[in-house]
Design a protein around this motif. Structure first.
Motif, short mmCIF file in Angstrom:
data_model
loop_
_atom_site.label_atom_id
_atom_site.label_comp_id
_atom_site.label_asym_id
_atom_site.label_seq_id
_atom_site.Cartn_x
_atom_site.Cartn_y
_atom_site.Cartn_z
N LEU A 87 3.83 1.01 2.79
CA LEU A 87 3.47 0.19 3.76
C LEU A 87 2.95 -1.04 3.61
CD1 LEU A 87 1.50 3.14 5.87
CD2 LEU A 87 3.87 2.33 6.25
N CYS A 88 2.97 -1.99 4.46
CA CYS A 88 2.52 -3.37 4.30
C CYS A 88 0.89 -3.34 4.68
CB CYS A 88 2.92 -4.65 5.07
SG CYS A 88 2.78 -4.07 6.77
N ARG A 89 0.07 -4.00 4.23
CA ARG A 89 -1.32 -3.81 4.54
C ARG A 89 -1.55 -3.66 5.96
NH1 ARG A 89 -5.61 -4.48 1.38
NH2 ARG A 89 -4.34 -5.30 -0.28
N ASP A 90 -0.95 -4.58 6.89
CA ASP A 90 -1.18 -4.51 8.23
C ASP A 90 -0.98 -3.17 8.88
OD1 ASP A 90 -2.13 -7.05 8.35
OD2 ASP A 90 -0.29 -8.18 8.90
N MET A 147 0.95 -1.25 -0.25
CA MET A 147 -0.06 0.00 0.02
C MET A 147 0.75 1.31 0.07
SD MET A 147 -3.12 -1.62 0.39
CE MET A 147 -4.12 -0.53 1.29
N VAL A 148 0.32 2.35 -0.59
CA VAL A 148 0.97 3.70 -0.23
C VAL A 148 0.16 4.39 0.38
CG1 VAL A 148 1.81 5.69 -1.66
CG2 VAL A 148 2.06 3.32 -2.51
N HIS A 149 0.90 5.12 1.60
CA HIS A 149 0.00 5.94 2.22
C HIS A 149 0.17 7.30 2.19
CE1 HIS A 149 -1.67 7.15 6.18
NE2 HIS A 149 -0.68 7.83 6.73
N HIS A 150 -0.91 8.37 2.32
CA HIS A 150 -0.42 9.57 2.31
C HIS A 150 -0.29 10.13 3.81
CE1 HIS A 150 -2.82 9.41 -1.38
NE2 HIS A 150 -2.21 10.53 -1.70
#
Length: 114
Positions: free
Chosen positions: A101-104, A82-85
């Motif tokens: 980030l990983c999903r968890d 995932m890519v998080h803002h």
């Protein structure tokens, strides 16, 4: 740890006692779960598409670029999915604002995992 003492069911008018963490007896627990399912379905029907929320083709390309650049989770070091803002603004797509980030870890940041 001792078992929790039974308390009256939270459903108004029900006289049954329960030790369930949610506070509903077995009969009414099913009704609560059905109501949650119906609320989720109604929300999904009202929800707009991903592109209208800022996650269109341009975002997908930027996301892939970020995952290629940083393939490991910034928090735990596992493979990132995932890519998080960082500032929680989906319109701010500068690479400095994005974290792989990983999903968890992503779900924990958004409060979806306990």
């Amino acid at each position: 740890m001792p078992p929790r003492p039974p308390k009256p069911c939270r459903k108004p008018g029900c006289r049954k006692l329960t030790s369930e963490p949610g506070g509903f007896c077995a009969e009414h627990l099913a009704l609560v779960e059905q109501a949650q399912i119906q609320r989720r379905r109604a929300f999904d029907q009202r929800r707009t598409g991903a592109a209208s929320r800022g996650y269109g083709q341009r975002w997908r390309e930027l996301r892939e670029q970020k995952l290629r650049q940083d393939p490991l989770c910034a928090r735990c070091g596992r493979a990132a999915q995932m890519v998080h803002h960082r500032d929680e603004n989906p319109r701010n797509n500068s690479l400095e604002n994005l974290a792989s980030l990983c999903r968890d870890c992503h779900e924990r940041l958004h409060g979806r995992l306990r």
